[in-house]
Design a protein around this motif. Structure first.
Motif, mmCIF file in Angstrom:
data_model
loop_
_atom_site.group_PDB
_atom_site.id
_atom_site.type_symbol
_atom_site.label_atom_id
_atom_site.label_comp_id
_atom_site.label_asym_id
_atom_site.label_seq_id
_atom_site.Cartn_x
_atom_site.Cartn_y
_atom_site.Cartn_z
ATOM 1 N N UNK A 192 0.851 -1.208 0.000
ATOM 2 C CA UNK A 192 0.000 0.000 0.000
ATOM 3 C C UNK A 192 0.881 1.251 0.000
ATOM 4 N N UNK A 193 1.937 1.195 0.818
ATOM 5 C CA UNK A 193 2.882 2.316 0.885
ATOM 6 C C UNK A 193 3.564 2.490 -0.474
ATOM 7 N N UNK A 194 3.980 1.375 -1.063
ATOM 8 C CA UNK A 194 4.664 1.431 -2.362
ATOM 9 C C UNK A 194 3.742 1.989 -3.449
ATOM 10 N N UNK A 195 2.448 1.611 -3.383
ATOM 11 C CA UNK A 195 1.504 2.105 -4.394
ATOM 12 C C UNK A 195 1.248 3.595 -4.235
ATOM 13 N N UNK A 215 5.063 -14.761 -15.366
ATOM 14 C CA UNK A 215 3.990 -15.333 -14.529
ATOM 15 C C UNK A 215 4.431 -15.596 -13.088
ATOM 16 N N UNK A 216 5.691 -15.989 -12.878
ATOM 17 C CA UNK A 216 6.170 -16.202 -11.499
ATOM 18 C C UNK A 216 6.014 -14.931 -10.676
ATOM 19 N N UNK A 217 6.534 -13.814 -11.194
ATOM 20 C CA UNK A 217 6.465 -12.567 -10.429
ATOM 21 C C UNK A 217 5.031 -12.083 -10.303
ATOM 22 N N UNK A 218 4.259 -12.189 -11.401
ATOM 23 C CA UNK A 218 2.872 -11.726 -11.323
ATOM 24 C C UNK A 218 2.136 -12.495 -10.216
ATOM 25 N N UNK A 275 -0.458 -12.608 -5.040
ATOM 26 C CA UNK A 275 -0.717 -13.321 -3.786
ATOM 27 C C UNK A 275 -0.625 -12.402 -2.573
ATOM 28 N N UNK A 276 0.125 -11.333 -2.696
ATOM 29 C CA UNK A 276 0.261 -10.387 -1.581
ATOM 30 C C UNK A 276 -0.751 -9.244 -1.720
ATOM 31 N N UNK A 277 -1.134 -8.926 -2.957
ATOM 32 C CA UNK A 277 -2.026 -7.784 -3.215
ATOM 33 C C UNK A 277 -3.448 -8.074 -2.730
ATOM 34 N N UNK A 297 -0.504 -20.041 -2.475
ATOM 35 C CA UNK A 297 -1.815 -20.644 -2.254
ATOM 36 C C UNK A 297 -2.845 -20.207 -3.281
ATOM 37 N N UNK A 298 -2.393 -19.689 -4.420
ATOM 38 C CA UNK A 298 -3.334 -19.214 -5.441
ATOM 39 C C UNK A 298 -4.223 -20.365 -5.901
ATOM 40 N N UNK A 299 -5.475 -20.027 -6.224
ATOM 41 C CA UNK A 299 -6.401 -21.025 -6.750
ATOM 42 C C UNK A 299 -5.959 -21.366 -8.174
#
Ligand code: AN0
Ligand code: CP
Length: 322
Positions: A14-17, A187-190, A195-197, A218-220
């Motif tokens: 949030x801070x970074x955004x 795709x790895x980074x995305x 997963x954190x967003x 833990x992405x679906x």
């Protein structure tokens, strides 16, 4: 910030955004920060966006920039230890790194996956040598397994397009067919970032394309692309070659050429009038049809423009830590 490879390097998103929006509104406000500081950008592979946007970001910050295309004019570099260098490689990375580091304050490196040796790629053998032997902060401009400047720009772009009535948008990463074997870095980074967003994240791909659990978390995972796309607010298309998770022998190979996965208007009709995203460069007709990428829901150009902003936030943070 001393290195930039993973989402954790940026701290609170949030801070970074909000920092990204501040930088975007006034991108020349930190000219003094980079005064008399030099960024060296080293490319082992081609680039359009990364090269231009990172150079632009550095100059916004008042930095000097040196760009080295290793394959266009530099000595060919040996990267393995213990070899007799009687082939076409004239210089060893172990000398080249400290030499290059002596001319700069920050090193940014693009070095794609070789896609032949999973262990070599996933151990980040090349960029880790830069971290170990340069003594300088190292920024990833797409390494063997990650492309964090892209993922950060993608997150900035998603945050700039709030979905009415939804606090958490549904974001779907979908595999799409391609004629050449491509790395898993994007795709790895995305996946790592989504997963954190603050989003509901779903990954869809044919069987065998499972991303490394280190990134998929833990992405679906939904193997039925239509089901995955239903109700999507953002469709992020990308091809990647086999990550070799289930079957090591298939690492780096094309194991499906199923053209029914190409994103066309019918695929988009299953979504919640989703935005279309892709990191570019993209091959039309394979990943996405002309009408979808040209539609008013396509974010590919703002996404690329935000590469300047993600790079500026990252370089600003590195400069602040020098
Ligand atoms: C690269 C990849 O898929 O990793 C770079 C994307 C930013 N794409 C190609 O090599 C076409
Ligand atoms: N998206 C991206 O990194 O593009 P380039 O390969 O052109 O730098």
């Amino acid at each position: 910030m001393k290195t930039f490879f993973n989402v954790e390097d940026l701290g609170d998103l949030k801070v970074a955004l909000s920092e990204a929006q501040e930088v975007k509104a006034n991108r020349y406000a930190y000219q003094e920060l980079g005064e008399n500081k030099t960024l060296l950008m080293i490319f082992f592979n081609n680039s359009l966006r990364t090269r231009l946007s990172t150079q632009k970001a550095a100059t916004n910050l008042g930095m000097n920039v040196i760009v080295l295309d290793v394959n266009a004019g530099a000595w060919k570099l040996e990267t393995e230890r213990g070899v007799i260098m009687d082939g076409d490689k004239s210089e060893h990375l172990l000398e080249a790194i400290p030499v290059m580091a002596s001319y700069c304050d920050i090193i940014a490196v693009r070095s794609f996956a070789g896609l032949t040796d999973r262990e070599q790629d996933y151990s980040e053998a090349i960029v880790n040598q830069f971290v170990k032997h340069s003594g300088k902060p190292v920024v990833a401009m797409e390494t063997a397994t990650v492309h964090p400047l892209q993922a950060f720009a993608d997150l900035i772009t998603i945050s700039e397009h709030p979905i009415k009535g939804k606090r958490r948008p549904k974001v779907v990463l979908t595999w799409a067919p391609h004629c050449r074997a491509l790395p898993q870095a994007v795709p790895n980074s995305f996946a790592q970032w989504m997963n954190v967003a603050d989003v509901d994240f779903v990954i869809t791909h044919p069987k065998g394309y499972e991303l490394d659990p280190k990134f998929a978390g833990n992405a679906v995972v939904e193997y039925d692309q239509k089901k995955a796309l239903e109700g999507a607010d953002f469709v992020y298309a990308k091809n990647w070659s086999c990550p070799g998770v289930a079957n090591r022998a298939d690492y780096g190979k094309i194991i499906s050429d199923d053209r029914s996965w190409t994103i066309d208007a019918e695929h988009m009709s299953w979504t919640n009038d989703a935005y279309f995203m892709h990191c570019l460069p993209v091959r039309r007709g394979l990943i996405v049809t002309d009408d979808v990428i040209e539609s008013n829901r396509s974010l590919v150009i703002p996404e690329a423009a935000n590469r300047e902003i993600s790079a500026e936030v990252v370089l600003k943070r590195v400069l602040e830590s020098l």
